[in-house]
Design an enzyme around this catalytic site. Structure first.
Site, PDB file in Angstrom:
ATOM      1  CG  LEU A 131      -2.028  -1.241   1.529  1.00 37.24           C
ATOM      2  CD1 LEU A 131      -2.242  -0.605   2.979  1.00 37.24           C
ATOM      3  CD2 LEU A 131      -3.277  -0.678   0.222  1.00 37.24           C
ATOM      4  CG  ASP A 132      -0.098   4.263  -2.562  1.00 40.93           C
ATOM      5  OD1 ASP A 132       0.910   3.606  -3.955  1.00 40.93           O
ATOM      6  OD2 ASP A 132      -0.387   4.553  -3.270  1.00 40.93           O
ATOM      7  NE  ARG A 133       6.749   6.751   5.483  1.00 37.37           N
ATOM      8  CZ  ARG A 133       7.930   6.948   5.718  1.00 37.37           C
ATOM      9  NH1 ARG A 133       8.813   6.842   4.737  1.00 37.37           N
ATOM     10  NH2 ARG A 133       7.725   6.547   6.942  1.00 37.37           N
TER      11      ARG A 133
ATOM     12  CG  HIS B 112      -0.438   6.483  -7.160  1.00 36.82           C
ATOM     13  ND1 HIS B 112       0.230   7.741  -7.048  1.00 36.82           N
ATOM     14  CD2 HIS B 112       0.394   5.926  -6.596  1.00 36.82           C
ATOM     15  CE1 HIS B 112       1.573   7.629  -6.469  1.00 36.82           C
ATOM     16  NE2 HIS B 112       1.464   6.347  -5.886  1.00 36.82           N
TER      17      HIS B 112
ATOM     18  CB  VAL C 110      -3.329   4.086   1.439  1.00 39.25           C
ATOM     19  CG1 VAL C 110      -3.832   3.214   1.615  1.00 39.25           C
ATOM     20  CG2 VAL C 110      -2.636   5.030   0.345  1.00 39.25           C
TER      21      VAL C 110
END
Length: 228
Positions: free
Chosen positions: A62-64, A162, A66
């Site tokens: 997961l993106d940081r 993204h 998120v």
């Protein structure tokens, strides 16, 4: 930050599902910050008093900024099978996103063609195929509203860079706190209001259904939506 021991959503001999906090990185990167994968190794080594190295395979990220459910493999056998399941889209992921403006319709499917810019660490959405683009599909429904914000539930049908962030921005619904994709201001903790709410799949070893739900971060707005 909530202790790691309180964020374990599921653990057995083969896998571990953890509720990631917005500030954490799943895997090591150029920042040099300790990733969640290493924190989990230390946690398990201490919990079970293991003498040697602990295996911890990263299945997805997961993106940081998120939050939400992330799967890790505790054995190489589970990692291989889970990696194949990711490629085959056999792991169903449901997300929650808080947006300022409502989408054009309460439910819908979004189809765009995304181009990733590595230097900017950003993706761009187009309505028609363009060079180097990849098709991106997601379905959404509006499930709640407050005075100023709307809560969307999102099912991903493809897994692009993204993807949720850029596709929602493309229809005029940037995610709360997501400056990169057009929201007006950041969240106080630098998070964005995107949460990996639920993961569903067939256990790679036991062949039993696994359904895991991750509580969203503890802040006023998430608490409001969670209470509805």
């Amino acid at each position: 930050m909530i202790p790691l021991s309180e964020r374990i959503l599921l653990e057995d001999n083969h896998l571990l599902i953890v509720n990631k906090m917005p500030s954490e990185i799943v895997q090591g990167d150029k920042t040099g910050d300790e990733p969640l994968s290493e924190s989990l190794k230390k946690f398990l080594k201490e919990k079970y008093n293991k003498p040697g190295n602990v295996f911890m395979g990263v299945v997805h990220r997961l993106d940081r900024p998120v939050s939400g459910a992330v799967i890790f493999a505790k054995t190489s056998k589970a990692l291989t099978r889970l990696n194949n399941m990711v490629k085959e889209r056999a792991i169903k992921k449901t997300y929650w996103a808080i947006v300022k403006d409502p989408p054009p319709n309460e439910t819908g499917t979004l189809k765009h063609y995304l181009v990733r810019n590595q230097k900017k660490n950003k993706s761009f959405a187009y309505k028609k195929p363009v060079p180097n683009s990849k098709e991106a599909l997601l379905s959404y429904k509006m499930i709640a509203a407050s005075k100023d914000y709307y809560l969307l539930e999102i099912d991903l049908h493809t897994g692009r860079h993204h993807q949720i962030r850029v596709q929602l921005a493309a229809i005029g619904c940037p995610i709360k706190g997501d400056l990169k994709y057009g929201f007006s201001r950041s969240n106080p903790d630098a998070s964005i209001s995107l949460h990996a709410r639920k993961i569903e799949f067939i256990h790679p070893i036991k062949k039993e259904p696994v359904i895991t739900t991750a509580p969203p971060p503890q802040d006023t707005l998430w608490n409001y939506f969670s209470s509805l």
